[in-house]
Design an enzyme around this catalytic site. Structure first.
Site, PDB file in Angstrom:
ATOM      1  N   ARG A 238      -1.331  -2.621 -18.907  1.00 21.56           N
ATOM      2  CA  ARG A 238      -2.596  -1.907 -18.962  1.00 21.56           C
ATOM      3  C   ARG A 238      -2.581  -0.795 -17.906  1.00 21.56           C
ATOM      4  O   ARG A 238      -2.422  -1.076 -16.721  1.00 21.56           O
ATOM      5  CB  ARG A 238      -3.696  -2.921 -18.641  1.00 21.56           C
ATOM      6  CG  ARG A 238      -5.033  -2.687 -19.197  1.00 21.56           C
ATOM      7  CD  ARG A 238      -5.784  -4.004 -19.338  1.00 21.56           C
ATOM      8  NE  ARG A 238      -5.480  -4.541 -20.655  1.00 21.56           N
ATOM      9  CZ  ARG A 238      -5.960  -4.032 -21.787  1.00 21.56           C
ATOM     10  NH1 ARG A 238      -6.795  -3.024 -21.785  1.00 21.56           N
ATOM     11  NH2 ARG A 238      -5.614  -4.557 -22.946  1.00 21.56           N
TER      12      ARG A 238
ATOM     13  N   GLU B 121      -0.461   4.745  -0.671  1.00 21.31           N
ATOM     14  CA  GLU B 121      -1.277   5.944  -0.951  1.00 21.31           C
ATOM     15  C   GLU B 121      -0.422   7.192  -0.777  1.00 21.31           C
ATOM     16  O   GLU B 121       0.327   7.313   0.192  1.00 21.31           O
ATOM     17  CB  GLU B 121      -2.465   5.997   0.011  1.00 21.31           C
ATOM     18  CG  GLU B 121      -3.552   4.997  -0.363  1.00 21.31           C
ATOM     19  CD  GLU B 121      -4.707   5.016   0.634  1.00 21.31           C
ATOM     20  OE1 GLU B 121      -4.473   5.315   1.810  1.00 21.31           O
ATOM     21  OE2 GLU B 121      -5.837   4.724   0.210  1.00 21.31           O
TER      22      GLU B 121
ATOM     23  N   THR C  63      -2.778   6.049 -22.429  1.00 17.99           N
ATOM     24  CA  THR C  63      -2.716   4.693 -21.896  1.00 17.99           C
ATOM     25  C   THR C  63      -1.266   4.250 -22.049  1.00 17.99           C
ATOM     26  O   THR C  63      -0.489   4.872 -22.773  1.00 17.99           O
ATOM     27  CB  THR C  63      -3.588   3.717 -22.714  1.00 17.99           C
ATOM     28  OG1 THR C  63      -3.145   3.771 -24.076  1.00 17.99           O
ATOM     29  CG2 THR C  63      -5.058   4.082 -22.647  1.00 17.99           C
TER      30      THR C  63
ATOM     31  N   ASP D 157      -5.272  13.662 -25.615  1.00 15.29           N
ATOM     32  CA  ASP D 157      -5.349  12.285 -25.146  1.00 15.29           C
ATOM     33  C   ASP D 157      -4.653  11.440 -26.217  1.00 15.29           C
ATOM     34  O   ASP D 157      -5.244  11.109 -27.238  1.00 15.29           O
ATOM     35  CB  ASP D 157      -6.827  11.905 -24.992  1.00 15.29           C
ATOM     36  CG  ASP D 157      -7.034  10.437 -24.624  1.00 15.29           C
ATOM     37  OD1 ASP D 157      -6.049   9.679 -24.609  1.00 15.29           O
ATOM     38  OD2 ASP D 157      -8.198  10.065 -24.372  1.00 15.29           O
TER      39      ASP D 157
ATOM     40  N   TYR E 187       0.864  -1.200   0.000  1.00 20.20           N
ATOM     41  CA  TYR E 187       0.000   0.000   0.000  1.00 20.20           C
ATOM     42  C   TYR E 187       0.883   1.226   0.000  1.00 20.20           C
ATOM     43  O   TYR E 187       1.780   1.332   0.823  1.00 20.20           O
ATOM     44  CB  TYR E 187      -0.912   0.008   1.232  1.00 20.20           C
ATOM     45  CG  TYR E 187      -2.368   0.037   0.836  1.00 20.20           C
ATOM     46  CD1 TYR E 187      -2.846   1.083   0.034  1.00 20.20           C
ATOM     47  CD2 TYR E 187      -3.248  -0.952   1.227  1.00 20.20           C
ATOM     48  CE1 TYR E 187      -4.172   1.110  -0.361  1.00 20.20           C
ATOM     49  CE2 TYR E 187      -4.573  -0.934   0.830  1.00 20.20           C
ATOM     50  CZ  TYR E 187      -5.028   0.099   0.036  1.00 20.20           C
ATOM     51  OH  TYR E 187      -6.333   0.124  -0.368  1.00 20.20           O
TER      52      TYR E 187
ATOM     53  N   LYS F 144      -1.174   0.443 -25.371  1.00 18.08           N
ATOM     54  CA  LYS F 144      -1.473   0.373 -26.813  1.00 18.08           C
ATOM     55  C   LYS F 144      -0.154   0.402 -27.580  1.00 18.08           C
ATOM     56  O   LYS F 144       0.643  -0.511 -27.407  1.00 18.08           O
ATOM     57  CB  LYS F 144      -2.457   1.482 -27.168  1.00 18.08           C
ATOM     58  CG  LYS F 144      -3.804   1.263 -26.450  1.00 18.08           C
ATOM     59  CD  LYS F 144      -4.849   2.321 -26.731  1.00 18.08           C
ATOM     60  CE  LYS F 144      -6.110   2.059 -25.905  1.00 18.08           C
ATOM     61  NZ  LYS F 144      -7.092   3.142 -26.005  1.00 18.08           N
TER      62      LYS F 144
HETATM   63  C1  LIG Z   1      -8.157   3.469 -25.237  1.00 13.76           C
HETATM   64  C2  LIG Z   1      -8.455   4.906 -25.028  1.00 13.76           C
HETATM   65  C3  LIG Z   1      -8.738   5.428 -23.747  1.00 13.76           C
HETATM   66  C4  LIG Z   1      -9.081   4.576 -22.535  1.00 13.76           C
HETATM   67  O1  LIG Z   1      -8.262   3.675 -22.085  1.00 13.76           O
HETATM   68  P1  LIG Z   1      -8.712   2.578 -20.997  1.00 13.76           P
HETATM   69  O2  LIG Z   1      -7.403   2.181 -20.410  1.00 13.76           O
HETATM   70  O3  LIG Z   1      -9.414   1.518 -21.739  1.00 13.76           O
HETATM   71  O4  LIG Z   1      -9.589   3.264 -19.996  1.00 13.76           O
HETATM   72  C5  LIG Z   1      -8.880   6.799 -23.615  1.00 13.76           C
HETATM   73  N1  LIG Z   1      -8.762   7.615 -24.671  1.00 13.76           N
HETATM   74  C6  LIG Z   1      -8.516   7.153 -25.906  1.00 13.76           C
HETATM   75  C7  LIG Z   1      -8.403   8.125 -27.025  1.00 13.76           C
HETATM   76  C8  LIG Z   1      -8.374   5.790 -26.128  1.00 13.76           C
HETATM   77  O5  LIG Z   1      -8.178   5.331 -27.372  1.00 13.76           O
END
Ligand SMILES: *Cc1c(COP(=O)(O)O)cnc(C)c1O
Length: 420
Positions: free
Chosen positions: A232, A48, A223, A197, A46, A226
């Site tokens: 993840r 936090e 993220t 994003d 933990y 990807k």
């Molecule tokens: C995949 C994605 C997310 C979210 O990711 P998670 O880990 O699945 O919550 C946010 N924004 C964009 C543009 C994405 O392609």
């Protein structure tokens, strides 16, 4: 692994992944080092709070770990501040919005059917409940239309302009968006922030094969699983010290509890892998393969979007007279995984769609060559245009296994940590 049932499911999933052609644009295979860090004893701790200011004792080592992850993220993206705690991309967006906005504030983002993400104002997401969203559509040619974005900005007067998408296959001119916002801010009392994003393209940014949004945006989320090829999870980056302090408070304790230090360990590994020349070369191959597959489908007469990044869209309805759901199902039945996707100006419902989203990040990790990407384009064409698909299914299944047999098994892929 003592739990026989779970062991069996893990083995079945590994078999499925090794024996199929994975073309989902948001997926990738992380290295064994990333997976070992994910499965490490850090999961028991933990912690936090943040390095040097934790709520619990015994955090000396996780402090060192999290500082290392932060330093590697900052170096990889050439940015001053990084928060590596978000559990996912959606959590990162939740915290990032709140660090620069007040509930009820206005956000201008891309039309969801044109490639935006659920957290960019979908009615089924927290985002739409908390903020007022207005959307900019793509231009008629399916590209971002900067004069139109500018027009919407002046009409809607948002507190935030959002860029970065889930199904957009062309280059994004972050510099131009910054200029539009700067000009707007010079004549408006209420400042508009710029957020990117980069969940999908973060690996391409890390490999320096496109503009780095950290150079232009007030705040950047991503993220890590990807194109970045990590565990993840999510991250938030900024060059603004005031925003960075707000981000830390909005991730913990506002949005989340204890950080996943085992995932942070895995993020640190991937940030190191992603800084290598070998990773930059990998990203180059991803871009080449994506384009090669797109071009083969086009050469055969299918309607495709073209691509500047790791994905493209195939219009299956106008090319073959079947919808996205049917195309996805046919391909799935032969071991090729894709997802149905709305295309620009789609007339079908999201449950059907006219398109298919195809990406080459995972296949390229396993060693897919340009020739094989072309072969896969031909295979997709044959499967989608086949009037007797059910009868010919076995032939396609053996074609898929001929291709995957040439690739590395997922556990055999090499991910260099350093340049030679
Ligand atoms: C995949 C994605 C997310 C979210 O990711 P998670 O880990 O699945 O919550 C946010 N924004 C964009 C543009 C994405 O392609």
């Amino acid at each position: 692994m003592k739990d026989k049932k779970i062991k069996e499911l893990i083995e079945k999933e590994l078999f499925r992944q090794n024996n199929g052609i994975e073309l989902i644009a948001s997926e990738n295979y992380p290295s064994i080092s990333v997976r070992e860090a994910q499965g490490s004893i850090f999961t028991a701790k933990y912690a936090e709070g943040y390095p040097g200011r934790r709520y619990y004792g015994g955090c000396e080592i996780v402090d060192e770990l999290e500082n290392l992850a932060i330093d590697r993220a900052k170096k990889l993206f050439n940015v001053r501040f990084a928060n590596v705690q978000p559990h996912s991309g959606s959590q990162a967006n939740f915290a990032a919005y709140r660090s620069i906005l007040t509930p009820g504030d206005k956000v201008l983002s891309l039309e969801l059917n044109d490639g935006g993400h659920l957290t960019h104002g979908s009615p089924v997401s927290f985002s739409k409940d908390t903020y007022q969203f207005e959307h900019y559509p793509l231009g008629e040619d399916g590209h971002l239309d900067y004069p139109l974005i500018k027009k919407k900005l002046y009409e809607f007067e948002p507190n935030l302009l959002l860029a970065g998408y889930s199904a957009y296959q062309y280059e994004i001119d972050f510099r131009q968006m910054r200029e539009i916002i700067d000009e707007y801010n010079s004549s408006h009392q209420i400042k508009c922030y710029f957020m990117v994003d980069m969940a999908h393209i973060a690996g391409i940014v890390a490999a320096k094969k496109c503009q780095n949004p950290c150079d232009y945006a007030d705040i950047v989320t991503s993220t890590t699983h990807k194109t970045l090829r990590g565990p993840r999870g999510g991250i938030i980056l900024t060059n603004d010290e005031t925003i960075a302090k707000r981000v830390d408070k909005c991730v913990f304790p506002y949005a989340q509890g204890g950080p996943l230090e085992h995932i942070i360990a895995a993020k640190a590994v991937c940030f190191k892998e992603d800084a290598t020349k070998s990773f930059a070369k990998y990203i180059e191959c991803v871009l080449e393969n994506t384009k090669a597959c797109n071009d083969e489908l086009k050469r055969r007469g299918a309607i495709v979007s073209g691509s500047d990044n790791h994905l493209f869209l195939l219009n299956v309805l106008d090319s073959f007279g079947i919808n996205g759901k049917e195309a996805q199902n046919r391909l799935e039945a032969i071991g090729v995984t894709t997802n149905k996707n709305m295309i620009h100006g789609d007339k079908l419902k999201p449950a059907l769609t006219s398109g298919l989203r195809i990406g080459f990040a995972p296949a390229t990790t396993r060693g897919c060559t340009k020739e094989q990407a072309i072969e896969i384009g031909g295979l997709i064409y044959d499967v989608c245009s086949d009037q007797n698909f059910d009868q010919n299914k076995e032939k396609y299944i053996s074609h898929v296994s001929d291709i995957t047999k040439l690739w590395k098994k997922i556990d055999e892929v090499e991910f260099p940590l350093e340049d030679e």
